[in-house]
Design an enzyme around this catalytic site. Sequence first.
Site, PDB file in Angstrom:
ATOM      1  N   HIS A 193      31.146  39.575  46.523  1.00 44.19           N
ATOM      2  CA  HIS A 193      30.625  39.507  45.114  1.00 44.19           C
ATOM      3  C   HIS A 193      29.337  38.207  44.831  1.00 44.19           C
ATOM      4  O   HIS A 193      29.651  37.199  45.330  1.00 44.19           O
ATOM      5  CB  HIS A 193      31.692  39.009  44.209  1.00 44.19           C
ATOM      6  CG  HIS A 193      32.641  40.172  44.230  1.00 44.19           C
ATOM      7  ND1 HIS A 193      33.458  40.355  43.095  1.00 44.19           N
ATOM      8  CD2 HIS A 193      33.035  41.240  44.850  1.00 44.19           C
ATOM      9  CE1 HIS A 193      34.395  41.513  43.068  1.00 44.19           C
ATOM     10  NE2 HIS A 193      33.820  42.098  44.372  1.00 44.19           N
TER      11      HIS A 193
ATOM     12  N   TYR B 200      36.865  36.397  34.303  1.00 42.70           N
ATOM     13  CA  TYR B 200      37.788  35.493  33.815  1.00 42.70           C
ATOM     14  C   TYR B 200      37.772  35.384  32.306  1.00 42.70           C
ATOM     15  O   TYR B 200      36.773  35.113  31.636  1.00 42.70           O
ATOM     16  CB  TYR B 200      37.110  34.042  34.360  1.00 42.70           C
ATOM     17  CG  TYR B 200      37.599  34.027  35.829  1.00 42.70           C
ATOM     18  CD1 TYR B 200      36.760  34.434  36.680  1.00 42.70           C
ATOM     19  CD2 TYR B 200      38.909  32.885  35.997  1.00 42.70           C
ATOM     20  CE1 TYR B 200      37.098  34.367  38.086  1.00 42.70           C
ATOM     21  CE2 TYR B 200      38.921  32.876  37.348  1.00 42.70           C
ATOM     22  CZ  TYR B 200      38.353  33.530  38.614  1.00 42.70           C
ATOM     23  OH  TYR B 200      38.378  33.177  39.653  1.00 42.70           O
TER      24      TYR B 200
ATOM     25  N   PRO C  69      45.536  28.070  40.341  1.00 45.25           N
ATOM     26  CA  PRO C  69      44.943  29.091  40.905  1.00 45.25           C
ATOM     27  C   PRO C  69      43.697  29.620  40.213  1.00 45.25           C
ATOM     28  O   PRO C  69      42.844  30.460  40.850  1.00 45.25           O
ATOM     29  CB  PRO C  69      45.726  30.548  40.906  1.00 45.25           C
ATOM     30  CG  PRO C  69      46.695  29.991  39.650  1.00 45.25           C
ATOM     31  CD  PRO C  69      46.880  28.701  39.723  1.00 45.25           C
TER      32      PRO C  69
ATOM     33  N   LYS D  47      40.895  28.266  44.938  1.00 49.81           N
ATOM     34  CA  LYS D  47      40.620  27.307  45.907  1.00 49.81           C
ATOM     35  C   LYS D  47      41.657  26.940  46.909  1.00 49.81           C
ATOM     36  O   LYS D  47      41.286  26.555  47.948  1.00 49.81           O
ATOM     37  CB  LYS D  47      40.328  25.962  45.408  1.00 49.81           C
ATOM     38  CG  LYS D  47      38.972  25.747  44.606  1.00 49.81           C
ATOM     39  CD  LYS D  47      37.853  25.677  45.513  1.00 49.81           C
ATOM     40  CE  LYS D  47      36.565  26.270  44.838  1.00 49.81           C
ATOM     41  NZ  LYS D  47      35.883  27.575  45.165  1.00 49.81           N
TER      42      LYS D  47
ATOM     43  N   TYR E  22      32.457  27.195  42.822  1.00 54.16           N
ATOM     44  CA  TYR E  22      33.137  28.501  42.993  1.00 54.16           C
ATOM     45  C   TYR E  22      32.747  28.939  44.412  1.00 54.16           C
ATOM     46  O   TYR E  22      33.741  29.319  45.114  1.00 54.16           O
ATOM     47  CB  TYR E  22      32.871  29.732  41.930  1.00 54.16           C
ATOM     48  CG  TYR E  22      33.747  30.596  41.854  1.00 54.16           C
ATOM     49  CD1 TYR E  22      35.000  30.452  40.972  1.00 54.16           C
ATOM     50  CD2 TYR E  22      33.743  31.867  42.636  1.00 54.16           C
ATOM     51  CE1 TYR E  22      35.825  31.489  40.876  1.00 54.16           C
ATOM     52  CE2 TYR E  22      34.613  32.694  42.678  1.00 54.16           C
ATOM     53  CZ  TYR E  22      35.531  32.544  41.607  1.00 54.16           C
ATOM     54  OH  TYR E  22      36.628  33.650  41.722  1.00 54.16           O
TER      55      TYR E  22
HETATM   56  P1  FAD Z   1      51.682  29.025  52.780  1.00 49.79           P
HETATM   57  O1  FAD Z   1      50.764  30.092  52.713  1.00 49.79           O
HETATM   58  O2  FAD Z   1      52.398  28.585  51.715  1.00 49.79           O
HETATM   59  O3  FAD Z   1      52.279  29.026  54.147  1.00 49.79           O
HETATM   60  C1  FAD Z   1      53.256  28.283  54.568  1.00 49.79           C
HETATM   61  C2  FAD Z   1      54.151  28.939  55.460  1.00 49.79           C
HETATM   62  O4  FAD Z   1      55.137  27.916  56.146  1.00 49.79           O
HETATM   63  C3  FAD Z   1      54.814  30.053  54.927  1.00 49.79           C
HETATM   64  O5  FAD Z   1      54.770  31.248  55.512  1.00 49.79           O
HETATM   65  C4  FAD Z   1      56.208  29.864  54.837  1.00 49.79           C
HETATM   66  O6  FAD Z   1      57.189  30.724  54.826  1.00 49.79           O
HETATM   67  C5  FAD Z   1      56.486  28.908  56.000  1.00 49.79           C
HETATM   68  N1  FAD Z   1      57.626  27.795  55.908  1.00 49.79           N
HETATM   69  C6  FAD Z   1      57.922  27.207  54.584  1.00 49.79           C
HETATM   70  N2  FAD Z   1      58.979  26.323  55.169  1.00 49.79           N
HETATM   71  C7  FAD Z   1      58.854  26.243  56.669  1.00 49.79           C
HETATM   72  C8  FAD Z   1      59.904  25.693  57.586  1.00 49.79           C
HETATM   73  N3  FAD Z   1      60.758  24.522  57.191  1.00 49.79           N
HETATM   74  N4  FAD Z   1      59.603  25.998  58.683  1.00 49.79           N
HETATM   75  C9  FAD Z   1      58.836  26.904  59.237  1.00 49.79           C
HETATM   76  N5  FAD Z   1      58.103  27.378  58.288  1.00 49.79           N
HETATM   77  C10 FAD Z   1      58.164  27.154  56.977  1.00 49.79           C
HETATM   78  N6  FAD Z   1      44.056  30.433  46.745  1.00 49.79           N
HETATM   79  C11 FAD Z   1      42.483  30.942  46.932  1.00 49.79           C
HETATM   80  O7  FAD Z   1      41.959  30.374  47.783  1.00 49.79           O
HETATM   81  N7  FAD Z   1      42.066  31.919  46.255  1.00 49.79           N
HETATM   82  C12 FAD Z   1      42.708  32.525  45.430  1.00 49.79           C
HETATM   83  O8  FAD Z   1      42.154  33.620  44.557  1.00 49.79           O
HETATM   84  C13 FAD Z   1      44.274  32.106  45.351  1.00 49.79           C
HETATM   85  N8  FAD Z   1      45.104  32.686  44.315  1.00 49.79           N
HETATM   86  C14 FAD Z   1      46.390  32.629  44.160  1.00 49.79           C
HETATM   87  C15 FAD Z   1      46.903  33.500  43.523  1.00 49.79           C
HETATM   88  C16 FAD Z   1      48.458  33.121  43.374  1.00 49.79           C
HETATM   89  C17 FAD Z   1      49.224  34.066  42.528  1.00 49.79           C
HETATM   90  C18 FAD Z   1      49.093  32.053  44.206  1.00 49.79           C
HETATM   91  C19 FAD Z   1      50.642  31.667  44.305  1.00 49.79           C
HETATM   92  C20 FAD Z   1      48.330  31.267  44.977  1.00 49.79           C
HETATM   93  C21 FAD Z   1      46.942  31.583  44.996  1.00 49.79           C
HETATM   94  N9  FAD Z   1      46.037  30.847  45.959  1.00 49.79           N
HETATM   95  C22 FAD Z   1      44.810  31.049  46.092  1.00 49.79           C
HETATM   96  C23 FAD Z   1      46.594  29.776  46.795  1.00 49.79           C
HETATM   97  C24 FAD Z   1      47.004  30.269  48.284  1.00 49.79           C
HETATM   98  O9  FAD Z   1      47.665  31.321  48.226  1.00 49.79           O
HETATM   99  C25 FAD Z   1      47.457  29.046  48.762  1.00 49.79           C
HETATM  100  O10 FAD Z   1      46.857  27.983  48.880  1.00 49.79           O
HETATM  101  C26 FAD Z   1      47.780  29.342  50.678  1.00 49.79           C
HETATM  102  O11 FAD Z   1      48.541  30.354  50.825  1.00 49.79           O
HETATM  103  C27 FAD Z   1      47.959  28.116  51.275  1.00 49.79           C
HETATM  104  O12 FAD Z   1      48.228  28.309  52.695  1.00 49.79           O
HETATM  105  P2  FAD Z   1      49.245  27.294  53.583  1.00 49.79           P
HETATM  106  O13 FAD Z   1      49.120  28.009  54.974  1.00 49.79           O
HETATM  107  O14 FAD Z   1      48.868  26.246  53.407  1.00 49.79           O
HETATM  108  O15 FAD Z   1      50.714  27.571  52.936  1.00 49.79           O
HETATM  109  C1  DHB Z   2      42.248  36.082  42.627  1.00 49.26           C
HETATM  110  C2  DHB Z   2      43.296  35.021  42.245  1.00 49.26           C
HETATM  111  C3  DHB Z   2      42.590  33.742  41.704  1.00 49.26           C
HETATM  112  O1  DHB Z   2      43.335  32.520  41.418  1.00 49.26           O
HETATM  113  C4  DHB Z   2      41.150  33.824  41.428  1.00 49.26           C
HETATM  114  O2  DHB Z   2      40.866  32.791  40.648  1.00 49.26           O
HETATM  115  C5  DHB Z   2      40.802  34.914  41.422  1.00 49.26           C
HETATM  116  C6  DHB Z   2      41.081  35.919  42.257  1.00 49.26           C
HETATM  117  C7  DHB Z   2      42.874  37.203  43.222  1.00 49.26           C
HETATM  118  O3  DHB Z   2      44.230  37.104  43.843  1.00 49.26           O
HETATM  119  O4  DHB Z   2      42.242  38.316  43.488  1.00 49.26           O
END
Ligand code: FAD
Ligand code: DHB
Length: 392
Positions: free
Chosen positions: A72, A201, A292, A296, A384
């Site tokens: 995009h 948005y 979200p 980021k 962004y």
């Molecule tokens: P996580 O993905 O949370 O991974 C952590 C892992 O550790 C999990 O698998 C969990 O099960 C595991 N775990 C937990 N406790 C333990 C333990 N004690 N022992 C072993 N394993 C454990 N980010 C973006 O960049 N762009 C977006 O568009 C965006 N949209 C989002 C939309 C939504 C609805 C949500 C909820 C989040 C969004 N995010 C977005 C944020 C993004 O999903 C997170 O920042 C990302 O998942 C972080 O990755 P991580 O590996 O740090 O943590």
């Molecule tokens: C999506 C999630 C977001 O938080 C965002 O800002 C844009 C897109 C997505 O899940 O597609």
Amino acid sequence: MRTQVAIVGAGPAGLMLAHLLSREGVDSIVIETRTREYVEHRVRAGVLEQGSVDLLDATGVGERMRREGLVHRGIQLRFGGVDHRIDFGSLTGGRAITVYGQQELVKDLIAIRLAADLPLVFEVGDVQLHDIDSEHPSVSYMVHGSRTTIECDVIAGCDGFHGVSRDSVPAGVLTTYERVYPFAWLGILAAVAPSSEELIYCYHARGFALLSMRSPSVSRLYLQVPADERIDEWPDTRIWEELRTRLASDDWSLTEGPVIEKGISAMRSFVVEPMQFGRLFLSGDAAHIVPPTGAKGMNLALRDVSILAEALTVFFTTGDTQLLDEYSAHCLRRVWRAQHFSWWMTSMLHRFPDSDAYQTQLQLAQLAYTVDSRAAATSLAENYVGYEWATT
Ligand code: FAD
Ligand code: DHB
């Protein structure tokens, strides 16, 4: 068991760190509390910054993303029922974002790890970190009814916001910065072609709405809802009606389809400093959370582990700890930029419960300025797609 780096958590941060380390010949073991099935199907983020795309490409995990991801070159800001395009191409010198589901990246990384026969243990329980302030830390956990211990040189806490790693640091060491927002996002995945080519948005008096997508046949949509909202109060018909109302625009209509998945996510800003204690290094959501709106979170997680992987590689090759010592400060500059951007987008686009007519006019003034001024639009666009610091 013994390894160089014990990685706690198989989300984007933990899996990508394991991948980057394996490319440099550094051994790791990844442990995860959930099942493989669960982590591969957890619907979350969707937007990859240009820098994340480049990192995946450069390290051999970009192949399916290149094929299936949607590039995009702009987003739409919709307010007063009218679209205003933020054109990344012209504002950022040709940079773009790629829409590719987080769980697809997780699947790709798991497949690479298992194909190389490298250790990744699912369904572990009662994970405990030991001796993190010594040079011989360890991680123990329950699996198949017995306790296993991994002796290691370094522990990477990649276990997300609710993990155990951050809480293993003694009280008083970490400084916490936090803001909880008085609303949440209700997100759906729907089996219907996206009603727009680009993300929308949308600012509306009834609250924020976002139209996104996962593929040419799957839409991802979000609605701002009250913080304590329950998902069972939102049958599919109510969700579509609310989306239609908030997204309404002349000569445009929202195509509805079967809802495949739905859930509500709380909104929070959170940072701990430093992102390290002794031989424990925190990465991704374990150290910081953003609301979200700026898309980021996953990008910050990937950036943290690319910085950590480089520092660990130098450490294991030469014994030099300088990059490890600088890890936290190096990550935090980018983390705080993303914190500000995510807070700013959230504040501009959501309806706050205590908002009055004056506050609404301020938001509309900011939106109008953002789409009219090239300087303001550039600021949104360069954040962004992922702001790259001009100074080191
Ligand atoms: P996580 O993905 O949370 O991974 C952590 C892992 O550790 C999990 O698998 C969990 O099960 C595991 N775990 C937990 N406790 C333990 C333990 N004690 N022992 C072993 N394993 C454990 N980010 C973006 O960049 N762009 C977006 O568009 C965006 N949209 C989002 C939309 C939504 C609805 C949500 C909820 C989040 C969004 N995010 C977005 C944020 C993004 O999903 C997170 O920042 C990302 O998942 C972080 O990755 P991580 O590996 O740090 O943590
Ligand atoms: C999506 C999630 C977001 O938080 C965002 O800002 C844009 C897109 C997505 O899940 O597609």
